[in-house]
Design a protein around this motif. Structure first.
Motif, PDB file in Angstrom:
ATOM      1  N   LEU A 172      49.054  19.293  34.789  1.00  0.00           N
ATOM      2  CA  LEU A 172      50.356  19.235  34.121  1.00  0.00           C
ATOM      3  C   LEU A 172      51.384  20.104  34.830  1.00  0.00           C
ATOM      4  CD1 LEU A 172      52.178  18.403  31.754  1.00  0.00           C
ATOM      5  CD2 LEU A 172      51.213  20.333  30.458  1.00  0.00           C
ATOM      6  N   LEU A 173      51.015  21.340  35.164  1.00  0.00           N
ATOM      7  CA  LEU A 173      51.943  22.254  35.837  1.00  0.00           C
ATOM      8  C   LEU A 173      52.346  21.709  37.203  1.00  0.00           C
ATOM      9  CD1 LEU A 173      50.235  25.678  34.982  1.00  0.00           C
ATOM     10  CD2 LEU A 173      52.311  24.723  33.963  1.00  0.00           C
ATOM     11  N   GLN A 174      51.391  21.134  37.911  1.00  0.00           N
ATOM     12  CA  GLN A 174      51.705  20.579  39.227  1.00  0.00           C
ATOM     13  C   GLN A 174      52.636  19.387  39.116  1.00  0.00           C
ATOM     14  OE1 GLN A 174      48.289  19.206  41.463  1.00  0.00           O
ATOM     15  NE2 GLN A 174      49.227  19.803  43.389  1.00  0.00           N
ATOM     16  N   ALA A 175      52.459  18.555  38.103  1.00  0.00           N
ATOM     17  CA  ALA A 175      53.334  17.401  37.913  1.00  0.00           C
ATOM     18  C   ALA A 175      54.761  17.842  37.610  1.00  0.00           C
ATOM     19  CB  ALA A 175      52.794  16.526  36.778  1.00  0.00           C
ATOM     20  N   ILE A 176      54.924  18.867  36.764  1.00  0.00           N
ATOM     21  CA  ILE A 176      56.263  19.370  36.445  1.00  0.00           C
ATOM     22  C   ILE A 176      56.909  19.960  37.696  1.00  0.00           C
ATOM     23  CG2 ILE A 176      57.553  21.032  35.070  1.00  0.00           C
ATOM     24  CD1 ILE A 176      55.403  20.760  32.915  1.00  0.00           C
ATOM     25  N   THR A 177      56.121  20.677  38.490  1.00  0.00           N
ATOM     26  CA  THR A 177      56.656  21.269  39.724  1.00  0.00           C
ATOM     27  C   THR A 177      57.174  20.200  40.670  1.00  0.00           C
ATOM     28  OG1 THR A 177      55.101  23.119  39.541  1.00  0.00           O
ATOM     29  CG2 THR A 177      56.091  22.738  41.696  1.00  0.00           C
ATOM     30  N   PHE A 178      56.410  19.153  40.881  1.00  0.00           N
ATOM     31  CA  PHE A 178      56.836  18.076  41.776  1.00  0.00           C
ATOM     32  C   PHE A 178      58.084  17.375  41.229  1.00  0.00           C
ATOM     33  CE2 PHE A 178      52.258  17.493  43.458  1.00  0.00           C
ATOM     34  CZ  PHE A 178      52.457  18.534  44.348  1.00  0.00           C
ATOM     35  N   ALA A 179      58.160  17.244  39.926  1.00  0.00           N
ATOM     36  CA  ALA A 179      59.343  16.610  39.344  1.00  0.00           C
ATOM     37  C   ALA A 179      60.596  17.426  39.606  1.00  0.00           C
ATOM     38  CB  ALA A 179      59.144  16.425  37.838  1.00  0.00           C
ATOM     39  N   VAL A 180      60.478  18.759  39.543  1.00  0.00           N
ATOM     40  CA  VAL A 180      61.639  19.629  39.765  1.00  0.00           C
ATOM     41  C   VAL A 180      62.056  19.610  41.233  1.00  0.00           C
ATOM     42  CG1 VAL A 180      62.494  22.003  39.670  1.00  0.00           C
ATOM     43  CG2 VAL A 180      61.108  21.094  37.792  1.00  0.00           C
ATOM     44  N   VAL A 181      61.093  19.720  42.145  1.00  0.00           N
ATOM     45  CA  VAL A 181      61.451  19.801  43.564  1.00  0.00           C
ATOM     46  C   VAL A 181      62.046  18.488  44.069  1.00  0.00           C
ATOM     47  CG1 VAL A 181      59.725  21.576  44.028  1.00  0.00           C
ATOM     48  CG2 VAL A 181      59.128  19.168  44.327  1.00  0.00           C
ATOM     49  N   LEU A 182      61.722  17.386  43.427  1.00  0.00           N
ATOM     50  CA  LEU A 182      62.328  16.115  43.826  1.00  0.00           C
ATOM     51  C   LEU A 182      63.791  16.021  43.409  1.00  0.00           C
ATOM     52  CD1 LEU A 182      59.442  13.590  43.048  1.00  0.00           C
ATOM     53  CD2 LEU A 182      60.231  14.378  45.289  1.00  0.00           C
ATOM     54  N   LEU A 183      64.201  16.870  42.470  1.00  0.00           N
ATOM     55  CA  LEU A 183      65.582  16.849  41.996  1.00  0.00           C
ATOM     56  C   LEU A 183      66.498  17.778  42.787  1.00  0.00           C
ATOM     57  CD1 LEU A 183      64.947  16.941  38.124  1.00  0.00           C
ATOM     58  CD2 LEU A 183      65.547  14.947  39.525  1.00  0.00           C
ATOM     59  N   ASP A 184      65.930  18.747  43.490  1.00  0.00           N
ATOM     60  CA  ASP A 184      66.766  19.771  44.112  1.00  0.00           C
ATOM     61  C   ASP A 184      66.199  20.142  45.479  1.00  0.00           C
ATOM     62  OD1 ASP A 184      68.932  21.837  43.905  1.00  0.00           O
ATOM     63  OD2 ASP A 184      67.224  23.193  44.028  1.00  0.00           O
ATOM     64  N   GLN A 185      67.018  20.023  46.521  1.00  0.00           N
ATOM     65  CA  GLN A 185      66.578  20.311  47.883  1.00  0.00           C
ATOM     66  C   GLN A 185      66.262  21.786  48.059  1.00  0.00           C
ATOM     67  OE1 GLN A 185      66.002  18.122  50.381  1.00  0.00           O
ATOM     68  NE2 GLN A 185      65.227  19.839  51.596  1.00  0.00           N
ATOM     69  N   ARG A 186      67.066  22.684  47.457  1.00  0.00           N
ATOM     70  CA  ARG A 186      66.832  24.124  47.601  1.00  0.00           C
ATOM     71  C   ARG A 186      65.496  24.523  46.985  1.00  0.00           C
ATOM     72  NH1 ARG A 186      71.532  27.126  45.170  1.00  0.00           N
ATOM     73  NH2 ARG A 186      70.585  26.247  43.288  1.00  0.00           N
ATOM     74  N   SER A 187      65.175  23.950  45.830  1.00  0.00           N
ATOM     75  CA  SER A 187      63.888  24.229  45.205  1.00  0.00           C
ATOM     76  C   SER A 187      62.744  23.710  46.063  1.00  0.00           C
ATOM     77  CB  SER A 187      63.817  23.597  43.815  1.00  0.00           C
ATOM     78  OG  SER A 187      64.841  24.082  42.987  1.00  0.00           O
TER      79      SER A 187
END
Length: 360
Positions: free
Chosen positions: A186-201
């Protein structure tokens, strides 16, 4: 009646429930052997530190390293040693010891020979916290990443322990592993979702994910040092209780151990060790997985020896892998996380093929 009592005593001695004089005599050479092995590991760790200080893009002689440490004059070699290599060597030894010890604790508490510290959601919790700090708060400082990474690691471990403790039986090795696998996904899925939204992240996560001990200066080392020292102390203090848990919860209770207390202490030590390590260096893999297996060849399953041996061997492995990474791609370097994957994966395959994994 007397004859039956004497026969029972003899049977008890023969069955091994009471130590005989022969067993006591045999224990002394083993203790001396393990003491010599620890001394050898300490010497190997010292040699690894010396190599880490001397070898790099610019080789520096041993006498120049000594002068830089005790009597610096401000030349280029002094700055390289004091500002770059000395902090890198210190954090490599500390993080390697922390991950080696955390790996032995994780395998002992989960009774899973292929478990590593990341199975309890700690690594993925730290990664998600760092990504969220970059995305929502626009934080880019490595000093700030440490606190967010450590908080995320702690939150991930607490969540896994809470989920694994639900039910009448409380936390067990099986429920902890299952809860850790689910929460980590679950944590890994949320992380990938965030990084796909923001280049800096994505850039921050990519830099952190590689795994590196190249820290800039001792302030960062001092910032994480108290957590690592506390985690090492807690982990080593739980050796006796962990030995009892391996025999089963009922046996541990009969020996006077508080099963839940021992388990909480172990999870707390793993959380502090891995949380602090991955927060400052990223998810350096294979250390906590391979080191305990190699160490068991020399120590056996006794955690009173396995835990300190794993800490020393983990420090040696990280430092040597980092030193090799500086040599093979000179004048550039390969990060320690990549080197450990290149070294660790084939080594672990050979280990599995040559001998059966220890049942915990």
């Amino acid at each position: 009646m007397r004859r039956s009592e004497s026969s029972a005593q003899a049977a008890t001695a023969d069955s091994g429930t009471a130590p005989t004089q022969v067993e006591r005599a045999a224990a002394t050479p083993r203790r001396h052997t393990r003491t010599l092995q620890i001394i050898a590991l300490v010497v190997l760790l010292g040699s690894s530190c010396v190599l880490s200080l001397c070898i790099g893009a610019k080789p520096i002689p041993l006498d120049a390293v000594w002068n830089a440490l005790v009597a610096p004059t401000g030349i280029e070699d002094d700055m390289i040693v004091r500002e770059l290599r000395a902090p890198r060597t210190a954090i490599g030894a500390l993080v390697g010891a922390a991950l080696g010890l955390a790996g032995a604790l994780t395998q002992g508490h989960t009774r899973n020979p292929i478990a590593d510290p990341g199975i309890l959601g700690i690594t993925h919790g730290a990664g998600l916290a760092i990504v969220l700090a970059t995305y929502a708060l626009e934080i880019t400082s490595l000093h700030s990443f440490i606190w967010f990474g450590f908080a995320g690691a702690a939150l991930g471990a607490v969540t896994v322990f809470a989920v694994g403790s639900a039910g009448r039986g409380g936390p067990t090795p099986l429920t902890l592993v299952l809860a850790g696998a689910a929460i980590s996904a679950l944590l890994q899925a949320i992380t990938f979702a965030v990084v796909l939204l923001d280049q800096r992240s994505l850039d921050a996560f990519r830099f952190w994910k590689v795994g590196s001990i190249a820290v800039a200066g001792f302030p960062l080392v001092l910032q994480v040092l108290p957590f690592l020292v506390i985690g090492l102390a807690l982990g080593l203090a739980g050796a006796s209780g962990l030995n009892a848990l391996v025999l089963g919860d009922d046996v541990a209770r009969s020996l006077g151990h508080h099963v839940q207390g021992v388990r909480v202490l172990g999870i707390l030590a793993i959380t502090i060790l891995v949380g602090a390590s991955v927060a400052v260096c990223g998810p350096i893999g294979f250390v906590g997985l391979i080191v305990p297996h190699v160490v068991r060849v020399f120590t056996g399953p006794d955690h009173r020896w396995l835990l300190p041996f794993s800490a020393l061997a983990g420090a040696v492995l990280v430092l040597l892998a980092d030193t090799v990474g500086r040599v093979v791609a000179r004048p550039g370097e390969i990060e320690v996380g990549v080197m450990l994957a290149l070294i660790g994966a084939p080594f672990f395959i050979v280990l599995v093929r040559r001998r059966k994994l220890v049942r915990l």
